[in-house]
Design an enzyme around this catalytic site. Structure first.
Site, PDB file in Angstrom:
ATOM      1  N   HIS A 556     -15.097 -45.934 -30.620  1.00  0.00           N
ATOM      2  CA  HIS A 556     -16.148 -44.737 -31.351  1.00  0.00           C
ATOM      3  C   HIS A 556     -18.059 -46.149 -31.682  1.00  0.00           C
ATOM      4  O   HIS A 556     -18.302 -45.811 -31.394  1.00  0.00           O
ATOM      5  CB  HIS A 556     -15.501 -43.810 -31.771  1.00  0.00           C
ATOM      6  CG  HIS A 556     -17.317 -42.878 -32.055  1.00  0.00           C
ATOM      7  ND1 HIS A 556     -16.851 -41.694 -33.759  1.00  0.00           N
ATOM      8  CD2 HIS A 556     -18.866 -43.204 -32.360  1.00  0.00           C
ATOM      9  CE1 HIS A 556     -18.105 -41.059 -33.856  1.00  0.00           C
ATOM     10  NE2 HIS A 556     -18.862 -41.541 -32.611  1.00  0.00           N
ATOM     11  N   HIS A 561     -22.212 -47.717 -32.514  1.00  0.00           N
ATOM     12  CA  HIS A 561     -22.923 -47.350 -33.776  1.00  0.00           C
ATOM     13  C   HIS A 561     -22.337 -48.628 -34.393  1.00  0.00           C
ATOM     14  O   HIS A 561     -23.763 -49.270 -34.520  1.00  0.00           O
ATOM     15  CB  HIS A 561     -21.890 -46.417 -34.849  1.00  0.00           C
ATOM     16  CG  HIS A 561     -21.776 -44.355 -34.800  1.00  0.00           C
ATOM     17  ND1 HIS A 561     -22.677 -44.898 -35.330  1.00  0.00           N
ATOM     18  CD2 HIS A 561     -21.039 -44.390 -33.783  1.00  0.00           C
ATOM     19  CE1 HIS A 561     -22.280 -42.781 -35.016  1.00  0.00           C
ATOM     20  NE2 HIS A 561     -21.591 -42.370 -34.352  1.00  0.00           N
ATOM     21  N   HIS A 748     -21.618 -42.962 -25.932  1.00  0.00           N
ATOM     22  CA  HIS A 748     -21.551 -42.589 -27.463  1.00  0.00           C
ATOM     23  C   HIS A 748     -20.606 -40.781 -26.868  1.00  0.00           C
ATOM     24  O   HIS A 748     -20.021 -40.112 -28.056  1.00  0.00           O
ATOM     25  CB  HIS A 748     -22.913 -42.565 -28.398  1.00  0.00           C
ATOM     26  CG  HIS A 748     -22.435 -41.818 -29.440  1.00  0.00           C
ATOM     27  ND1 HIS A 748     -23.314 -40.657 -29.724  1.00  0.00           N
ATOM     28  CD2 HIS A 748     -21.886 -42.468 -30.627  1.00  0.00           C
ATOM     29  CE1 HIS A 748     -22.691 -40.459 -31.336  1.00  0.00           C
ATOM     30  NE2 HIS A 748     -22.090 -41.489 -31.526  1.00  0.00           N
ATOM     31  N   ASN A 752     -17.559 -38.569 -28.549  1.00  0.00           N
ATOM     32  CA  ASN A 752     -18.308 -38.827 -29.795  1.00  0.00           C
ATOM     33  C   ASN A 752     -17.897 -36.885 -29.802  1.00  0.00           C
ATOM     34  O   ASN A 752     -17.640 -36.177 -30.541  1.00  0.00           O
ATOM     35  CB  ASN A 752     -19.333 -38.659 -29.892  1.00  0.00           C
ATOM     36  CG  ASN A 752     -19.699 -38.148 -31.910  1.00  0.00           C
ATOM     37  OD1 ASN A 752     -19.558 -38.300 -32.604  1.00  0.00           O
ATOM     38  ND2 ASN A 752     -20.737 -37.185 -31.837  1.00  0.00           N
ATOM     39  N   ILE A 898     -25.110 -38.865 -34.695  1.00  0.00           N
ATOM     40  CA  ILE A 898     -24.522 -38.117 -35.678  1.00  0.00           C
ATOM     41  C   ILE A 898     -23.155 -39.363 -35.045  1.00  0.00           C
ATOM     42  O   ILE A 898     -23.047 -39.923 -34.802  1.00  0.00           O
ATOM     43  CB  ILE A 898     -24.300 -37.078 -35.211  1.00  0.00           C
ATOM     44  CG1 ILE A 898     -23.123 -36.035 -36.103  1.00  0.00           C
ATOM     45  CG2 ILE A 898     -23.883 -36.612 -33.897  1.00  0.00           C
ATOM     46  CD1 ILE A 898     -24.032 -36.181 -37.181  1.00  0.00           C
TER      47      ILE A 898
END
Length: 898
Positions: A556, A561, A748, A752, A898
């Site tokens: 993740h 990110h 993602h 997520n 997010i």
């Protein structure tokens, strides 16, 4: 309407005394021009002439009396009122701004021609006018300006904007109507600072995209200058209103100036390789100062528009109010759950909290978590039951579900094919003990039940593994020195049944030589006697904690990110807003730098939520760096390449998607490849329109600088790796762009938005294992406790009440789709819609994604696909493209927001 004082009306210093307040080397936008002795294109120097200055009043007269040689156009400027404007409505600044609106001097606009003046070879003078407020509907405010544009002015290619207010404003778009060839559309989507904060005007380009070599002559200098402004000079601390993109290492995770126990290594560099983050420029005697503002380039910040406050406020409220309150409410941070029914009470009875209504509006922003008892004085934190738990209360206990979730759960990126036997470690046996696994051939063949030998199983691609041995084993000793946690290296083997489901065969847990003790390793297997059965359950809890840590830190955070932030920085530094690739990538980068900054502030920082609640503790981010160093490769981020690298697929030109899956019923891969193919076709159509041949790719200076900077600066610690793709052809560009977009969207989404579904009931995915196995050097008393009450030992191994509650709250927020979510292929960017070929390609892309929705629904209704359907099974919907707001377990947004 005003004409500017000349784009080139001050090229000679001896004119300056006439205008004592005039700034040298500025054009009508107040942006610095180069002095005479600076390097300029030869054509520019040859044609430079001193222009005769004319007064502003004479210009107004000239335009007003030659309307037959000009056209009257109207510019509509759409502005959004922000929450800040409403809150400070009665402030002094607001009153002054209201006066500016009444005077009709709210925004100064300057029209910029695409063309040079044919007589001088210089840029044409800009045309100025003030925009005045004409109406407001809710948060939408409309301003208008009128211009008299000489017919020889040519097409408008850009607009300079000066904000006459005392506070920033959010500029949506500008539409200039009245030209014979139709309106000029300019998408802004940007914060414009007050001229009192910074006198430099903003430039916005019309929606037509240009490769650098195709840039109209009247815009070339402005295009280059805007990129220079965005790069900054690498000096000083960044201010809130700035839009400067630069690189730095992760030197702000620790706080050694506050407490030496909070010292953390710098991530990025030879010792701990890591991607770069956006530079803030805060002072850092030992570690960058964490007090106050975490700078984010202004246009990367969460929107503050009234309807779009969800993401920022939920995350902020969670970190700064709810979690500290929970921590203060639970007296003993190490207190566990006395029995399993106490875990279930989090969803039925909830947790009483002290009254919090005096602490602001946070409780209205977390409606799923926060429920007020109107007749009482206390508030209750009550969790909604995740869909998994609601369908099957004991789903977490079942071995078949444990195996199924490796293919259709929260972390489908770790399972891999076993290709060699026996299993061996790559670590130095002198430090970590014998390399060969304790899982023997006899054990596996016994578990298989005589169906086939291990050799046959490997040849027929029937054995699979979750391998967390080498990544964790070097940290076992360090982690065990921390309070309230433990660690092993682990291997978990699975067998592929004839119905395409996986069956767990064995778990191996390993402790390296330490504290004068030799290497310890033990293998646990599913069993039919009570003691071995409970040991198996405890071993599963350890493996699940290993998987939870790897999922959060690597699958993740790192792989989506973290690695994306350098892509965003390079895109803004090297690709002009006018560049077609910038406009292709832009929606995929929305809010990512901001959410990453929030993560550095409260999630991945020293003593933050990750360190407090996950097994590796203070070594979490250090371990993340090791994973980047050992495992991350750009050429493996494309979904097909990732599957091939793990042995989960092999190339087959005759198979769908050009791949033959090793496990046919692999929901993540099956659905992901649908998204991948649709993405690649869309990107191919887009790229091939703007780049008709390979030479156009190779000669694009901005594009080549962009790719070079990603490799050598953004991922500087891997700049010499041989696996970086070349960028020479259209296909090279298509592959690179599709990989980046897949990471920000499909990858993602897959790791997520199922977090609350699969980890909200924490026994299914505990983030930490707090005590070692009862069979590792047990005392007589410890063994007797286990034999007398194995459930109590399992509960002691699980996260504490505080850890579980904190993580559940975080996962609920992180799994939420905000009301302003933008889903992949749902909304067309304005610049795409103005090119018929691109518009048609996008509509095809949108249609394909809607088709994929139906295909996924059909798959979930197919009872023969047992990894995605069955009694009590949550259908696999994480890669369904669209979703409504909330925790839905589906939806693929454009970006990591997010």
């Amino acid at each position: 309407m005003l004409k500017s004082q000349g784009h080139h009306s001050q090229y000679t210093k001896n004119l300056l005394p006439t205008f004592p307040n005039h700034k040298p080397f500025l054009h009508g936008s107040d942006r610095a021009l180069l002095p005479f002795n600076s390097s300029l294109p030869p054509s520019f120097n040859k044609t430079r002439k001193v222009l005769k200055l004319r007064s502003v009043s004479s210009k107004i007269k000239a335009v007003a009396t030659t309307t037959e040689k000009s056209v009257r156009v109207k510019a509509i400027v759409n502005v959004k009122e922000t929450v800040g404007n409403v809150v400070t409505h009665l402030g002094l600044g607001r009153g002054i701004d209201d006066i500016q609106d009444l005077l009709g001097k709210s925004i100064l606009l300057e029209l910029v021609s695409k063309e040079l003046d044919p007589a001088t070879g210089l840029e044409k003078e800009t045309i100025q006018a003030y925009a005045h407020k004409v109406e407001q509907h809710g948060e939408d405010i409309k301003y208008e300006a009128e211009f008299e544009v000489p017919k020889e002015f040519g097409e408008v290619g850009a607009v300079f904007v000066e904000n006459e207010h005392h506070r920033e404003m959010y500029l949506g778009d500008i539409v200039i109507d009245g030209f014979p060839n139709g309106p000029v559309n300019i998408t802004c989507g940007s914060w414009v600072h007050s001229k009192y904060e910074d006198p430099q005007k903003r430039v916005f380009f019309a929606n037509k995209s240009y490769l650098p070599s195709e840039t109209p002559n009247g815009l070339k200098r402005i295009r280059e200058e805007e990129l220079m402004n965005l790069r900054g000079n690498g000096m000083g601390e960044r201010k809130r209103h700035e839009r400067i993109y630069d690189y730095d290492v992760y030197n702000d995770l620790g706080e050694p100036d506050k407490d030496l126990d909070l010292k953390r290594p710098v991530l990025g560099g030879q010792l701990f390789p890591y991607p770069r983050r956006c530079r803030t420029g805060r002072p850092h005697p030992m570690s960058e100062n964490r007090d106050g503002h975490f700078y984010v380039p202004r246009d990367e910040c969460f929107s503050e528009i009234k309807q779009l406050t969800f993401s920022a406020k939920t995350v902020y409220s969670l970190m700064h109010c709810l979690i500290p309150t929970v921590e203060n409410t639970i007296a003993d941070p190490d207190m566990g759950f006395p029995h399993m029914s106490a875990v279930d009470e989090l969803f039925s009875e909830g947790m009483n909290l002290p009254p919090l209504k005096t602490q602001g509006i946070w409780n209205t922003v977390l409606p799923r978590l926060f429920q007020a008892i109107s007749e009482g004085s206390e508030d209750v934190l009550r969790f909604e039951a995740p869909d998994t738990m609601a369908r099957d209360r004991f789903f977490w206990f079942r071995d078949e579900e444990f195996a199924r979730q490796t293919l259709a759960g929260l972390n489908p990126y770790s399972i891999r094919l076993v290709t060699e036997w026996p299993l061996k470690s790559n670590l130095d046996p002198r430090m970590y003990g014998p390399a060969e696994s304790a899982i023997t051939t006899e054990m596996i063949e016994q578990e298989i039940g005589g169906i086939m030998t291990v050799d046959q199983a490997i040849k027929q691609k029937k054995l699979f593994i979750l391998d967390y041995h080498d990544i964790y084993l070097p940290y076992v000793k360090k982690v065990r020195e921390l309070k309230g946690t433990t660690l092993y290296g682990s291997r978990t083997l699975f067998f592929l049944n004839s119905d395409e489901t996986l069956r767990p065969l064995a778990i191996e847990l390993t402790r390296p030589p330490m504290d004068g003790k030799p290497q310890w390793k033990e293998v646990y297997r599913p069993s039919w006697n009570s003691t071995a059965c409970w040991l198996w359950r405890l071993a599963k809890a350890h493996v699940l904690a290993h998987d939870a840590g790897y999922h959060q830190l690597v699958s993740h955070w790192l792989r989506t990110h973290c690695v994306t932030e350098p892509y965003i920085i390079a895109t803004n530094r090297q690709l002009s807003v006018m560049h077609p690739i910038y406009r292709l990538l832009h929606p995929h980068f929305r809010y990512t730098i901001e959410i990453n900054a929030l993560a550095r502030e409260s999630l991945i920082n020293a003593d933050g939520i990750i360190e407090k609640s996950f097994t590796p503790g203070k070594y979490s981010m250090e371990l993340c760096s090791v994973a980047y160093d050992l495992e991350w490769r750009f050429d493996h981020q494309a979904l097909p390449a990732d599957l091939i690298s793990r042995g989960m697929a092999e190339e087959d030109p005759n198979a769908p998607h050009g791949l033959r899956l090793t496990i046919n019923d692999y929901p993540f891969a099956n659905d992901g490849l649908l998204i991948w193919d649709a993405l690649k076709q869309w990107v191919s159509d887009y790229v091939n329109h703007y780049y008709p041949n390979a030479s156009a790719v190779e000669s694009d200076e901005e594009l080549q600088a962009w790719w070079t900077e990603i490799r050598t600066v953004g991922h500087a610690d891997k700049k010499d790796e041989p696996w970086w793709p070349n960028l020479r052809t259209q296909q090279d560009l298509i592959d690179i762009i599709t990989s980046i977009i897949w990471v920000t969207s499909g990858h993602h989404a897959a790791v997520n938005f199922g977090q609350y579904t699969y980890a909200g009931y924490f026994p299914n995915k505990p983030t930490i294992a707090r005590i070692p196995m009862p069979t590792e050097d047990p005392s007589k008393e410890e063994w007797e406790v286990f034999m007398r009450n194995p459930e109590a030992v399992l509960l002691r191994c699980f996260p504490s009440r505080m850890q579980a509650t904190t993580v559940m709250a975080v996962l609920d927020v992180l799994s939420n789709h905000s009301p302003d979510e933008e889903y992949l292929g749902e909304k067309m960017e304005s610049s795409w819609g103005e090119v018929p070929i691109i518009k048609a390609a996008f509509e095809k892309f949108n249609g394909k994604l809607k088709e994929i929705e139906g295909i996924i629904d059909e798959r979930n209704a197919n009872n023969t696909l047992q990894n995605r359907s069955g009694a009590g099974i949550v259908p696999y919907e994480l890669l369904k493209p669209f979703s409504e707001p909330g925790v839905t377990g589906k939806g693929v947004p454009y970006s990591i927001s997010i």
